[in-house]
Design an enzyme around this catalytic site. Structure first.
Site, PDB file in Angstrom:
ATOM      1  N   ASP A 181       0.596  -1.320  -0.064  1.00 31.96           N
ATOM      2  CA  ASP A 181       0.327   0.042   0.030  1.00 31.96           C
ATOM      3  C   ASP A 181       1.220   1.164   0.553  1.00 31.96           C
ATOM      4  OD1 ASP A 181      -2.535   1.000   0.316  1.00 31.96           O
ATOM      5  OD2 ASP A 181      -1.667   2.172   2.098  1.00 31.96           O
ATOM      6  N   GLU A 265      -2.180  -0.900  -5.771  1.00 33.30           N
ATOM      7  CA  GLU A 265      -3.274  -0.363  -6.065  1.00 33.30           C
ATOM      8  C   GLU A 265      -3.192  -0.161  -7.469  1.00 33.30           C
ATOM      9  OE1 GLU A 265      -4.430   2.562  -2.860  1.00 33.30           O
ATOM     10  OE2 GLU A 265      -2.815   3.351  -3.586  1.00 33.30           O
ATOM     11  N   CYS A 329     -11.624  -3.928   6.837  1.00 33.36           N
ATOM     12  CA  CYS A 329     -10.830  -5.238   8.204  1.00 33.36           C
ATOM     13  C   CYS A 329     -10.286  -5.981   7.070  1.00 33.36           C
ATOM     14  CB  CYS A 329     -11.890  -5.005   9.324  1.00 33.36           C
ATOM     15  SG  CYS A 329     -11.065  -6.436  10.633  1.00 33.36           S
ATOM     16  N   CYS A 332     -11.548  -9.544   9.596  1.00 28.33           N
ATOM     17  CA  CYS A 332     -12.071 -10.443   8.881  1.00 28.33           C
ATOM     18  C   CYS A 332     -13.133  -9.808   8.261  1.00 28.33           C
ATOM     19  CB  CYS A 332     -13.517 -10.525  11.185  1.00 28.33           C
ATOM     20  SG  CYS A 332     -14.235  -8.266  11.037  1.00 28.33           S
ATOM     21  N   CYS A 348     -10.876  -2.579  14.071  1.00 28.99           N
ATOM     22  CA  CYS A 348     -11.836  -2.715  14.064  1.00 28.99           C
ATOM     23  C   CYS A 348     -13.390  -2.996  14.803  1.00 28.99           C
ATOM     24  CB  CYS A 348     -11.587  -4.578  13.411  1.00 28.99           C
ATOM     25  SG  CYS A 348     -13.342  -5.308  12.293  1.00 28.99           S
ATOM     26  N   CYS A 351     -14.245  -7.535  15.261  1.00 28.74           N
ATOM     27  CA  CYS A 351     -13.628  -8.129  15.243  1.00 28.74           C
ATOM     28  C   CYS A 351     -12.490  -7.721  16.448  1.00 28.74           C
ATOM     29  CB  CYS A 351     -12.831  -9.160  14.463  1.00 28.74           C
ATOM     30  SG  CYS A 351     -11.295  -8.584  13.644  1.00 28.74           S
ATOM     31  N   ASP A 358      -2.104   1.735   6.949  1.00 29.26           N
ATOM     32  CA  ASP A 358      -1.610   1.367   6.038  1.00 29.26           C
ATOM     33  C   ASP A 358      -1.280  -0.425   5.830  1.00 29.26           C
ATOM     34  OD1 ASP A 358      -1.270   3.779   4.999  1.00 29.26           O
ATOM     35  OD2 ASP A 358       0.072   4.201   6.243  1.00 29.26           O
TER      36      ASP A 358
END
Ligand SMILES: [Zn+2]
Length: 397
Positions: A181, A265, A329, A332, A348, A351, A358
């Site tokens: 990322d 990306e 997330c 999960c 999150c 979870c 990042d």
């Protein structure tokens, strides 16, 4: 390709023009041979046959023999490539070259010793049968230059363009996929949890740059002083660019060695959705200011990193849609826009996973790559990439 203004002496210019003439002559011979070919006749000579003919022609004609075999053979090779592009329907049929229009030639089998920096603003490139020709060192010459192209435009200006496509690095064959990322606070985050920082200027250098910029703002236009300050600013900026380029080379080699598939990306999509991700719009602390200063440089560095990855790991780079990579997330799979607590933190609510934002995004990119890969029927997982580096057939003559 990086292009530089070539500054030959008048004598060198004559020699360069001779190379151009030889390249044009050989190219036009190839065009002629292929022009005579019609369906039903024996096929027009291919590259290997043309090379044999070139050897013969050199044996017979002293003026051709006096020129560079590399220049002449490369013209044939360029022609073969042009024909392949024509048959591949990506380009038009290659045509005659005329004197004074789009003149140029290519030199291959270039080694590190053939390009050097002579001073801050001047470089030198060794041209067969011509010697060292100076060029304007307007930016760093890429590492690993394998070939260059010298051209003369209609205005009589000469340029040299260096091409440095590295040899592909074999995949490790472990089946491992990594997500990368592009961060704002750090330059890149990996789904493995690693945070990679691109080098910047040192604090003392940054302070000096700020002082110089203030001086520049006060200096009178066209004054001597202004010129000096401008040059000093350019030197500092070039130093930073060089460091980042080195970093990109190191990181891209490292990733290509360690992972079979590298997911990034898709920049075209990312450009549109970037602000919606909240990384730039809602940064923490002084990140916004820093992002403003560095955004352009980082964006350029990122594009370069992806480009080099594609050179070094051909067929192993997967571009994924970055939608929701910052809100999902990676543990999960829940998408919740409140999960991104700040520029740096992800938590999150479903979870309880918490981590660097990042790195979480990189995990999602890795996940999306898994989908993209299985949807198109399996990746080139394991085993070396089956793309042989192209070898140049060099004749002795
Ligand atoms: Zn979760």
């Amino acid at each position: 390709m990086s292009r530089y203004r070539l500054q030959p002496t008048p004598a060198q210019e004559q020699a360069l023009l001779e190379h151009c003439g030889h390249a044009r002559y050989v190219w036009n011979l190839a065009v002629e041979q292929h022009a005579h070919w019609k369906p039903g006749r024996a096929s027009a000579p291919g590259f290997a046959e043309q090379c044999r003919q070139l050897t013969q022609a050199r044996a017979e004609h002293a003026w051709l023999r006096g020129g560079s075999i590399i220049v002449q053979q490369q013209a044939l090779k360029d022609f073969a490539q042009a024909m392949a592009n024509f048959f591949g329907r990506t380009h038009r049929r290659p045509t005659w070259r005329r004197r004074g229009r789009g003149e140029g030639f290519r030199i291959v089998a270039v080694t590190a010793g053939d390009v050097r920096r002579l001073s801050r603003t001047v470089g030198g490139v060794r041209v067969p049968k011509v010697g060292w020709v100076r060029f304007r060192w307007s930016r760093a010459v890429p590492d690993g230059v394998k070939s260059y192209h010298i051209t003369r435009d209609r205005a009589g200006r000469w340029h040299v363009a260096f091409a440095a496509i590295p040899e592909p690095i074999p995949a490790p064959g472990t089946g491992e996929v990594v997500g990368v990322d592009r961060g704002v606070a750090v330059s890149a985050a990996l789904s493995t949890g690693e945070l990679l920082n691109a080098p910047t200027l040192r604090e003392t250098e940054k302070a000096r740059l700020r002082r110089l910029l203030r001086k520049l703002a006060r200096a009178k236009r066209g004054s001597n002083r202004r010129g000096k300050v401008k040059a000093a600013v350019a030197t500092l900026k070039a130093r930073e660019t060089d460091r980042r380029r080195d970093w990109v080379e190191k990181i891209s080699t490292d990733l290509a060695r360690r992972f079979d598939v590298i997911a990034v990306e898709d920049l075209k999509i990312a450009g549109m959705t970037r602000s919606a991700r909240g990384t730039v719009e809602a940064p923490g602390g002084n990140v916004r200011q820093k992002a403003g200063l560095n955004r352009g440089i980082l964006a350029a560095g990122w594009g370069r990193l992806v480009e080099r990855l594609e050179h070094k790991a051909p067929g192993r780079v997967v571009r994924v849609d970055p939608a929701y990579t910052s809100q999902r997330c990676s543990a999960c799979g829940i998408v919740d826009r409140t999960s991104r607590e700040s520029q740096a933190d992800f938590r999150c609510r479903s979870c309880g996973y918490a981590g660097n934002a990042d790195v979480n995004a990189a995990g999602n990119i890795r996940h999306a790559a898994g989908h993209a890969v299985s949807a198109r029927g399996g990746p080139p997982l394991g085993g070396p990439a089956n793309r042989e580096p192209q070898r140049d057939l060099l004749l002795v003559g």
